[in-house]
Scaffold this motif. Structure first.
Motif, short mmCIF file in Angstrom:
data_model
loop_
_atom_site.label_atom_id
_atom_site.label_comp_id
_atom_site.label_asym_id
_atom_site.label_seq_id
_atom_site.Cartn_x
_atom_site.Cartn_y
_atom_site.Cartn_z
N VAL A 48 -3.38 -13.82 -3.36
CA VAL A 48 -2.57 -12.81 -1.61
C VAL A 48 -2.23 -11.92 -2.27
O VAL A 48 -1.91 -10.99 -1.23
N ARG A 49 -1.11 -11.19 -3.16
CA ARG A 49 -0.26 -10.49 -3.86
C ARG A 49 -1.42 -9.03 -3.61
O ARG A 49 -1.25 -7.89 -3.58
N GLU A 50 -3.00 -9.72 -4.26
CA GLU A 50 -3.93 -7.99 -4.68
C GLU A 50 -4.21 -8.09 -2.81
O GLU A 50 -4.51 -7.13 -2.29
N PHE A 51 -4.03 -9.05 -1.75
CA PHE A 51 -4.58 -9.11 -0.71
C PHE A 51 -3.77 -7.94 -0.17
O PHE A 51 -3.80 -6.53 0.62
N ILE A 52 -2.48 -8.22 0.20
CA ILE A 52 -1.03 -7.50 -0.08
C ILE A 52 -1.10 -5.60 -0.33
O ILE A 52 -0.71 -4.73 0.49
N GLU A 53 -1.58 -5.31 -1.32
CA GLU A 53 -1.76 -4.75 -1.97
C GLU A 53 -2.99 -3.49 -0.96
O GLU A 53 -2.82 -2.34 -0.76
N LEU A 54 -3.91 -4.02 -0.91
CA LEU A 54 -4.98 -3.15 -0.43
C LEU A 54 -4.86 -2.88 1.09
O LEU A 54 -4.85 -1.93 1.20
N THR A 55 -3.87 -4.09 1.57
CA THR A 55 -3.87 -4.08 2.82
C THR A 55 -2.51 -2.72 2.65
O THR A 55 -2.67 -1.20 3.50
N ALA A 56 -1.32 -2.63 2.13
CA ALA A 56 -0.80 -1.78 2.34
C ALA A 56 -1.33 -0.31 2.00
O ALA A 56 -0.97 0.66 2.53
N ALA A 57 -2.00 -0.42 1.23
CA ALA A 57 -3.03 0.85 0.37
C ALA A 57 -3.68 1.90 1.85
O ALA A 57 -3.81 3.00 1.94
N LYS A 58 -4.18 1.09 2.10
CA LYS A 58 -4.76 0.90 3.66
C LYS A 58 -3.80 2.11 4.68
O LYS A 58 -4.58 2.82 5.37
N LYS A 59 -2.77 1.68 5.26
CA LYS A 59 -2.26 2.33 6.02
C LYS A 59 -1.67 3.14 6.06
O LYS A 59 -0.97 3.54 5.35
#
Length: 78
Positions: A48-59
């Motif tokens: 979940v932390r990894e998913f949050i980091e990936l989505t934050a990097a795309k925004k």
């Protein structure tokens, strides 16, 4: 986006805590942020932390009111 969290503590305890943190050149807000990060690392699953980091990097970064005002001023000057 960061959010704030309110915590209740006795006034005397808060005064003592701030006083002793100050003696070590520490700030309560910084220590609470570190502790919140530790809680996050401990309880939120790594996937979940990894998913949050990936989505934050795309925004793309959000524009603040200051940025919007500056853009409006630049456009009106042209």
């Amino acid at each position: 986006m960061k959010k704030s969290v309110a915590v209740s503590i006795d006034a005397e305890k808060l005064t003592a805590l701030e006083m002793y943190l100050g003696q070590k050149n520490l700030k309560l807000s910084e220590e609470l942020e570190k502790f919140a990060e530790q809680l996050y690392q401990k309880y939120v699953p790594s996937n979940v932390r990894e998913f949050i980091e990936l989505t934050a990097a795309k925004k793309p970064p959000r524009k603040t009111k200051k940025d919007v005002s500056a853009e409006s001023e630049n456009q009106s000057e042209q």
